[in-house]
Scaffold this active site. Structure first.
Site: not given
Ligand code: NAD
Length: 297
Positions: A52, A96, A119
């Site tokens: 990412k 994460q 997200d």
């Protein structure tokens, strides 16, 4: 001929268009910033975060990586998120998952400023999605919508079976596909671990989206001819490779490809779209926070 959908190619196209948006933001003195927080020793999680961050750099997003010891208290993690919420150079925050059991995942997700929730997991963003006014859409289901659109697969009026009901993939996928818009308008059946006769549900579908996390759960005998098959699963199974494992999807590719009209491979299918849509959300979050209009792809 079955089309093998090239997720990397589609993701690269989206990233090239996002680069133009980053330039537009730059012309207004704004560099979009994404903070990633890793609190795990899990090697796969570390790899995902690195991918990412690398993708951010490729298109001019400023990545900031925060690594916390897995034993860190919830309070310390929450303080770190609060500091990122307050930091004007950070437009997106990603913690994460999974995080260690002593920290409540939902508490952490709700700590993130909903405007920086790249997200799309904060209840405010989930609510907006369900009510048909999405702001920051969850990356994997949004990526799948884009992958279908870029492949020329219409969803309107189609019967779509989604296998999996997680908050990350299955549920938001279902919610996006039933929306009254050009990437939705589908009739969706959502299956899960308590579904009876899964094969009947997958055979009745024009499009099957598999997100169960069960290696090769669905094979060709469970699909009708000309089905579009989207494999979200990423499962490590023991194999005689250098690493001692290989990655397989939730679809048994060899038999499914015989039935499918189009199918995504693992790897190289949905995964690259997930990362592209994270970049998309970061650019969108920066544009909203800084009041700079960009032409999002
Ligand atoms: P999860 O474990 O949270 O959810 C799995 C879901 O599948 C559950 O809702 C469960 O009810 C359902 N399920 C389990 N066994 C089933 C069965 N036999 N029949 C029908 N349904 C069943 O997983 P998740 O986070 O949603 O992820 C699913 C898979 O997708 C995993 O392999 C994960 O690694 C992968 N994933 C990939 C990406 C990507 O970008 N490619 C992103 C997110 C998740």
């Amino acid at each position: 001929m079955t089309e093998i959908i090239d997720g990397n190619e589609i993701a690269d196209r989206i990233k090239t268009e996002l680069e133009v948006c980053v330039e537009t933001l730059g012309n207004h003195g704004v560099t979009p910033g994404l903070a990633t927080v890793l609190m795990s020793d899990d090697s796969a999680s570390g790899t995902y975060v690195n991918m990412k961050q690398r993708a951010c750099e490729e298109i001019g997003i400023k990545g900031r990586h925060h690594e916390l010891d897995p034993g860190t208290s919830s309070d310390t993690l929450e303080d770190r998120i609060e500091a990122l919420n307050e930091n004007p150079d950070v437009h997106g925050i990603l913690v994460q998952m999974p995080i260690p059991d002593h920290v409540d995942e939902q508490t952490i997700l709700e700590r993130i400023d909903p405007m920086k929730d790249v997200d799309g997991f904060h209840p405010e963003n989930v609510g907006k999605l369900v009510t048909g006014d999405p702001r920051l859409k969850p990356c994997t289901p949004h990526g799948i919508q884009r992958l279908l659109a870029e492949t020329g697969v219409e969803t309107a009026g189609k019967d779509i079976t989604v296998v999996g009901r997680s908050n990350i993939v299955g549920k938001p996928m279902m919610n996006l596909l039933v929306q009254k818009d050009n990437l939705g308008n589908a009739t969706v059946t959502t299956c899960h671990s308590r579904t009876n006769n899964l094969a009947e549900k997958t055979r009745n579908a024009d499009i099957v989206i598999a997100a169960a996390g069960v290696p090769e759960l669905i094979d060709g005998s469970m699909l009708s001819e000309d089905t579009v098959v989207i494999d979200v699963g990423v499962n490590r199974v023991d194999a005689d490779t250098g690493k001692g494992y290989e990655l397989v999807g939730d679809i048994e590719f060899e038999s499914a490809v015989e039935q499918a009209d189009a199918i995504t491979p693992v790897p190289g299918g949905v995964g690259p779209l997930t990362i592209a849509m994270l970049l998309y959300n970061t650019v969108k979050a920066a544009s909203l926070q800084e009041n700079v209009d960009v032409d999002l792809p």
